[in-house]
Design a protein around this motif. Structure first.
Motif, short mmCIF file in Angstrom:
data_model
loop_
_atom_site.label_atom_id
_atom_site.label_comp_id
_atom_site.label_asym_id
_atom_site.label_seq_id
_atom_site.Cartn_x
_atom_site.Cartn_y
_atom_site.Cartn_z
N ASN A 113 -1.88 3.41 8.51
CA ASN A 113 -0.64 2.65 8.24
C ASN A 113 0.23 2.55 9.49
O ASN A 113 0.85 1.50 9.75
CB ASN A 113 0.16 3.32 7.12
CG ASN A 113 -0.51 3.17 5.77
OD1 ASN A 113 -1.42 2.34 5.60
ND2 ASN A 113 -0.11 3.96 4.80
N GLU B 125 5.58 5.56 -0.62
CA GLU B 125 6.39 4.49 -1.25
C GLU B 125 5.49 3.34 -1.67
O GLU B 125 5.80 2.16 -1.47
CB GLU B 125 7.47 4.01 -0.28
CG GLU B 125 8.49 5.09 0.05
CD GLU B 125 9.58 4.59 0.98
OE1 GLU B 125 9.46 3.45 1.47
OE2 GLU B 125 10.54 5.34 1.21
N SER B 126 4.36 3.71 -2.26
CA SER B 126 3.37 2.73 -2.70
C SER B 126 2.44 3.41 -3.69
O SER B 126 2.23 4.62 -3.63
CB SER B 126 2.57 2.21 -1.50
OG SER B 126 1.41 1.54 -1.93
N TYR B 127 1.91 2.62 -4.61
CA TYR B 127 0.94 3.19 -5.53
C TYR B 127 -0.49 2.82 -5.13
O TYR B 127 -1.45 3.33 -5.69
CB TYR B 127 1.20 2.75 -6.97
CG TYR B 127 1.17 1.26 -7.20
CD1 TYR B 127 -0.04 0.61 -7.45
CD2 TYR B 127 2.33 0.50 -7.18
CE1 TYR B 127 -0.09 -0.75 -7.67
CE2 TYR B 127 2.29 -0.87 -7.39
CZ TYR B 127 1.09 -1.50 -7.64
OH TYR B 127 1.04 -2.85 -7.85
N TYR B 128 -0.61 1.93 -4.11
CA TYR B 128 -1.93 1.55 -3.63
C TYR B 128 -2.61 2.68 -2.86
O TYR B 128 -3.72 3.09 -3.16
CB TYR B 128 -1.84 0.31 -2.71
CG TYR B 128 -2.01 -1.00 -3.44
CD1 TYR B 128 -3.26 -1.40 -3.92
CD2 TYR B 128 -0.93 -1.83 -3.65
CE1 TYR B 128 -3.41 -2.61 -4.59
CE2 TYR B 128 -1.06 -3.03 -4.32
CZ TYR B 128 -2.31 -3.42 -4.79
OH TYR B 128 -2.45 -4.61 -5.45
N TYR B 129 -1.92 3.16 -1.83
CA TYR B 129 -2.53 4.14 -0.93
C TYR B 129 -2.81 5.49 -1.60
O TYR B 129 -3.87 6.08 -1.39
CB TYR B 129 -1.65 4.31 0.32
CG TYR B 129 -1.46 3.00 1.06
CD1 TYR B 129 -2.57 2.28 1.51
CD2 TYR B 129 -0.20 2.47 1.26
CE1 TYR B 129 -2.41 1.06 2.16
CE2 TYR B 129 -0.02 1.26 1.91
CZ TYR B 129 -1.14 0.55 2.36
OH TYR B 129 -0.98 -0.66 2.99
N LYS C 17 -5.34 -6.69 -1.87
CA LYS C 17 -3.88 -6.82 -1.78
C LYS C 17 -3.50 -8.08 -1.00
O LYS C 17 -2.58 -8.82 -1.39
CB LYS C 17 -3.32 -5.57 -1.09
CG LYS C 17 -1.81 -5.47 -1.11
CD LYS C 17 -1.37 -4.17 -0.43
CE LYS C 17 0.14 -4.08 -0.38
NZ LYS C 17 0.59 -2.87 0.32
N ASP D 140 -7.19 -3.17 0.50
CA ASP D 140 -6.30 -3.93 1.38
C ASP D 140 -6.65 -5.42 1.34
O ASP D 140 -5.75 -6.28 1.35
CB ASP D 140 -6.40 -3.41 2.81
CG ASP D 140 -5.05 -3.33 3.47
OD1 ASP D 140 -4.10 -2.86 2.81
OD2 ASP D 140 -4.93 -3.73 4.65
#
Length: 1022
Positions: free
Chosen positions: A927, A870-874, A1009, A1006
């Motif tokens: 996470n 549920e993220s495009y970062y990881y 971010k 991170d």
């Protein structure tokens, strides 16, 4: 997870499910069809027609051209190629990939029906043949008779052996080649015929009309209605000899006009096994039938037939595809078992727990059985590629189970109960396992949208790998927790290995800490390694598909056009003598004249000998089939006037390694360009036997009719042609039935009247007035030269130059060809073109399509991970694992001297899905730790040492599970080997680098971010 909890709490119900799956899997495996390759549908359809006695130019104008015109209007046609040679036409229609070939063939038959009325009288009705590798013979036999009586041998093959074999289920057709047949030959003297005022045509009509059994109505006698049958068929040669022939002088017997005797039919084809006369039999199986089962049934039937054969008659197998299939399947199966054992050793090495190892070992056969269930219900067959996919999946099968078991084991060491550890351990890593499996499965989705030969070959493999992974996911989430809750026993004592691994984990933690302290240096070092590996790219060759050693060599020896069957036979004897010195040759079956059994062709080729050479099994020889083929080339290269073409390691669906198409309007110009091209190709390293399909011409005799003179005598061109044909080839007047066989009754002219041009000129032609005139009175007879074959592609004249490749990769050879042709070949105008086709065209098409599939797979993997996290970062961080595989792939291909091919690209596709798995497990745990309140650095330094064990275990199980395939142990492993090499080396290097680079990238992104969020907060406060 709820499923894991259910399996742990309901062990009896789950045990029943396992037993049911094992039974269903065993039934599915036994019910599946076994074949060499998946059934392929090629978008090529052939139209063949024969027209006895016609030359290539007549065939081109009268037959090929009308069929070409009709075929060119079909939808989805890519190209139409026609080959016109003496006595026959072959038109090849190539459709675009993806065309429904059933409807295409039906359309072609409709178009042929529309043009058949325009074909010349006497031409055979065109036949439409679909080209499919599965339509090649699965078994070839040779029947030998020590007495040398080939008439009996052929009759035995056709009347006894063939009917017996036809009773075997799964056989589609059986063709008999070679041998000899008897006929009744009436050899006539034209002068004698002339003296009695009889022509051959009249004699033919008399013989045919007398050889009849006719109904004569019915007669009522003594209250019985009796049919009347008038018998007039010939019962013996005596009946033919004494046949009364009415003529101008009265009635005479047929044997007064010429010699009547039983002899052998004139033949255009002879077959020999190891130099001895033989009759060949080719057996084709029905589509969808089990090759191994059909071949085994054939062999059983042959054992029964051999007991009834006359003394000395032998049936020997020349080629049996089932043997190679069985050897290959045994090799794959043994590689799977060996891979499973190596994977189990890895688990025991890390866990030092026999029960844990047994749990994983049991999960492998259960996953395999589940995979077989999926395969059966999806209509897959057991073949080299599907079993190769299963072998590829073996190492990955235990990955999911290993991660879950290791986590359960870790929680048990912390003091959890058996059931709680099983439930909690599965729930903790379950989402990451599902995500990693989906990323591997999703990479195969783009293959669904790819067409072409490569897609047809590797779609089944992709499906099986996907099935095996889904089966392993089921096993890992349900079966492993169940057995862990019942059998798992923890060794709480600290072993020497645990102490050493703790030291290694501490070293890895320190390495991570240093990398996090110097992130830019770490990234720069990895980038430097990536760039350095790219310098090895020019040294990697390219190929389409690797050659397979099937212990079989196909060879063609071609003499100059116009050579007689006897001349071809003499050359065959010399070649046979030279082949005797090669120890690896088991059997040599040769067909002199005609065409070989492995190609669609038409017309006669008396100047050709086609060899099927069977080698001893691979385990009994030290040289590959290509090396044996090279020795054969050297042994027979000095035979004058003979062109040799040798093919080994052919899968049955690849084109010629090197094929150059030269097109243009003028045939002489094309010939000059082809000759120049052959000369240039001969100087390129690795190229063998460059030759063109154009020859200098077929020697012929031209009868030029003077229509004015012919009309004065009242004869036409058709009558003259018929008279010449009857004199040179004879004419079959009728057939005589005798003891279940039928013999042709052939009328021929004595050889003395057709042995030279001068004799042919004096051939007598009957006129309507009863006068006989010599041929030279109405025609001029000269010796000339005509083309032996005329080839056109899309209505343009074409000459094709073909060559084989030995000890070099296709890509490097094609590069040299392109450079040489560009610098040295003169192309007169834009109307002339030289196009490189063959395997290079297939390779480029496959590379382009699979390259697109690979790019789409990367996008799909990212999308799956984005949904999971549920993220495009990881997912963005994890995707950096993919380019790192390039380092290992390049090193692996260079070290193993393996060129880049279709198999390598499929390996990259699989690698894209599995290389991210370790990063997913790592990032998911980081996470989780961050949610518990740890900082990013703390979470990374805790997750690294904790996850290093399952990451190394899953990587090593995958790698060691593929080691047997990487080494190419056993028959038929050539296709799987490049895939295994790419996965093993790519995963090895990527994992080592991922363990350091991914944490560093996670830390940097991170930080980025957090800074971004801090700036947003500042703006909000302001």
């Amino acid at each position: 997870m709820k499923i894991a909890k259910l399996s742990v709490l309901r062990p009896i119900a789950m045990s029943m499910v396992i037993v049911l799956m094992l039974i269903l899997g065993a039934v599915s495996m036994r019910s599946m069809t076994v074949d060499l390759f998946p059934e392929l549908t090629f978008p090529i359809v052939a139209v063949t027609t024969t027209y006895e006695g016609a030359g290539p130019e007549e065939i081109e104008n009268l037959i090929s051209s009308p069929i070409e015109n009709a075929m060119g209007t079909l939808p989805n046609v890519e190209s139409v190629t026609s080959i016109s040679r003496t006595g026959g036409s072959l038109v090849l229609v190539a459709f675009t990939w993806g065309t429904n070939m059933d409807f295409a063939a039906l359309d072609m038959r409709e178009r042929i029906d529309a043009v058949r009325d325009f074909l010349p009288p006497g031409a055979q009705l065109p036949r439409v043949l679909r080209f499919n590798p599965s339509d090649l013979p699965i078994v070839q036999l040779a029947i030998t008779d020590p007495s040398g009586e080939m008439v009996k041998a052929k009759r035995l093959a056709e009347e006894e052996i063939e009917p017996e074999l036809n009773s075997v289920d799964g056989i589609a057709s059986i063709s008999v080649e070679g041998g000899a047949e008897s006929e009744v030959r009436v050899t006539l003297d034209p002068n004698t015929l002339s003296s009695f005022g009889i022509s051959i045509d009249q004699l033919q009509q008399i013989i045919a009309s007398e050889n009849l059994n006719l109904p004569g109505g019915a007669l009522t006698d003594q209250n019985q209605d009796l049919p009347i049958r008038i018998t007039g068929e010939y019962a013996s040669i005596t009946d033919i000899k004494t046949l009364p022939i009415p003529n101008s002088k009265g009635i005479i017997q047929l044997d007064q006009l010429g010699e009547v005797k039983e002899t052998l039919q004139p033949t255009t084809q002879l077959s020999y096994l190891n130099g001895e006369p033989a009759v060949g039999m080719s057996i084709l199986k029905q589509s969808g039938s089990n090759t191994v089962t059909v071949a085994n049934d054939i062999n059983k039937k042959l054992e029964e037939i051999k007991e009834t054969l006359p003394e000395g008659v032998e049936i020997k197998p020349i080629f049996d595809q089932s043997q190679f299939i069985e050897q290959s399947i045994r090799a794959v199966a043994s590689n799977m078992i060996l891979g499973s054992l190596l994977a189990a050793l890895v688990l025991y090495f890390f866990l030092r727990n026999l029960r844990s190892t047994l749990i994983i070992l049991f999960s492998i056969p259960l996953s395999i059985v589940t995979t077989f269930i999926f395969m059966y219900f999806s209509g897959q067959t057991l073949n080299l590629l599907t079993l190769g996919g299963l072998a590829l999946g073996i190492g990955m099968m235990v990955d999911n189970a290993t991660v879950i078991l290791e986590n359960i084991y870790r929680l048990r060491q912390k003091g959890y109960s058996l059931k709680d550890a099983a439930i909690e351990g599965t729930s903790e890593v379950g989402p990451a396992i599902i995500a990693s499996t989906l990323t591997t499965v999703i990479v195969f989705l783009p293959i669904v949208f790819v067409d072409g030969l490569a897609a047809q070959l590797f779609k089944p493999l992709a499906l099986v790998v996907s099935f095996s992974l889904l089966a392993s996911l089921f096993t890992a989430l349900i079966i492993v927790p169940l057995f862990s809750s019942l059998l798992l026993k923890v060794n709480n004592k600290s072993s020497r290995f645990e102490e050493r691994f703790s030291t290694f984990s501490l070293w890895y933690r320190n390495l991570l800490y240093k990398a996090l302290q110097h992130p830019k240096k770490t990234i720069s070092l990895v980038l430097l390694l990536l760039v350095a590996s790219l310098f090895g790219t020019p040294f990697i060759g390219k190929e389409f598909l690797p050659q397979q050693d099937q212990s079989f060599i196909s060879m063609t020896a071609r003499l100059p056009d116009g050579s007689s069957l006897d001349a071809t036979y003499d050359v065959m004897e010399e070649i046979d003598e030279r082949l005797k010195g090669i120890e690896e040759i088991d059997l040599s079956f040769v067909t002199v004249g005609g065409t070989d059994n492995f190609s669609v062709s038409a017309g006669t080729q008396l100047n050709r000998s086609n060899y099927s050479i069977l080698l001893v099994p691979l385990s009994e020889r030290n040289r590959a089939d290509t090396e044996v083929g090279d020795e054969i080339r050297e042994l027979i290269s000095d035979i004058p006037g003979v062109e040799i073409s040798i093919s080994s390691g052919d899968s049955g669906f690849s084109q010629n390694p090197v094929s150059l198409s030269i097109t243009g309007p003028d045939l002489d110009t094309l010939k000059d360009m082809a000759d120049q091209t052959i000369t240039l190709l001969s100087d390129i390293e690795g190229i063998r036997e460059p030759s063109s399909n154009y020859t200098e011409g077929n020697p012929e005799i031209v009868v030029d009719i003077d229509r004015v003179k012919a009309s004065q005598f009242g004869v036409g061109s058709a009558q003259i042609a018929s008279a010449v044909s009857s004199a040179t080839r004879g004419v079959v007047a009728s057939r005589m039935a005798r003891e279940g066989e039928e013999l042709d009754i052939r009328l021929t002219i004595e050889d003395t009247y057709t042995s030279s041009i001068q004799d042919l000129e004096t051939l007598l032609i009957s006129t309507p007035t009863g006068e006989n005139i010599p041929l030279q009175a109405v025609a001029t007879v000269t010796r000339g030269q005509g083309p032996s074959q005329i080839t056109r592609t899309d209505r343009l004249r074409e000459i094709t130059v073909n060559a084989d490749i030995v000890n070099r990769d296709l890509g490097s050879v094609v590069e040299d060809i392109e450079k040489t042709l560009k610098e040295n070949v003169y192309i007169p105008t834009k109307q002339y073109k030289i196009t490189i086709g063959g395997q290079d065209e297939q390779m480029n098409d496959a590379f382009f399509k699979l390259g697109g599939a690979l790019a789409l797979a990367v996008v799909l993997v990212y999308m799956v991970m984005a949904a999971q996290f549920e993220s495009y970062y990881y997912p963005f961080i994890i995707m950096f694992s993919v380019p790192l595989t390039i380092i290992g792939i390049i090193i692996g291909l260079l070290v193993t001297f393996q060129p880049l091919g279709v198999g390598s690209l499929v390996g990259m596709l699989i690698l894209t899905g599995i290389v991210v798995n370790n990063a997913i497990v790592f990032v998911d745990y980081v996470n989780l730790l961050k949610k518990d309140g740890n900082s990013t650095v703390e979470a990374i330094l805790i997750a690294g040492p904790t996850r290093i064990r399952p990451i190394l275990m899953t990587t090593l199980t995958t790698i060691l599970g593929l080691i047997p395939l990487t080494l190419g142990i056993g028959e038929g492993m050539e296709i799987q080997q490049p895939m295994a090499i790419v996965i093993v080396f790519g995963l090895s290097f990527a994992t080592l680098i991922t363990l350091v680079l991914i944490p560093v990238l996670y830390y940097l992104l991170d930080q980025f971010k957090e800074k971004r969020q801090a700036k947003k907060m500042e703006k909000v406060e302001l």
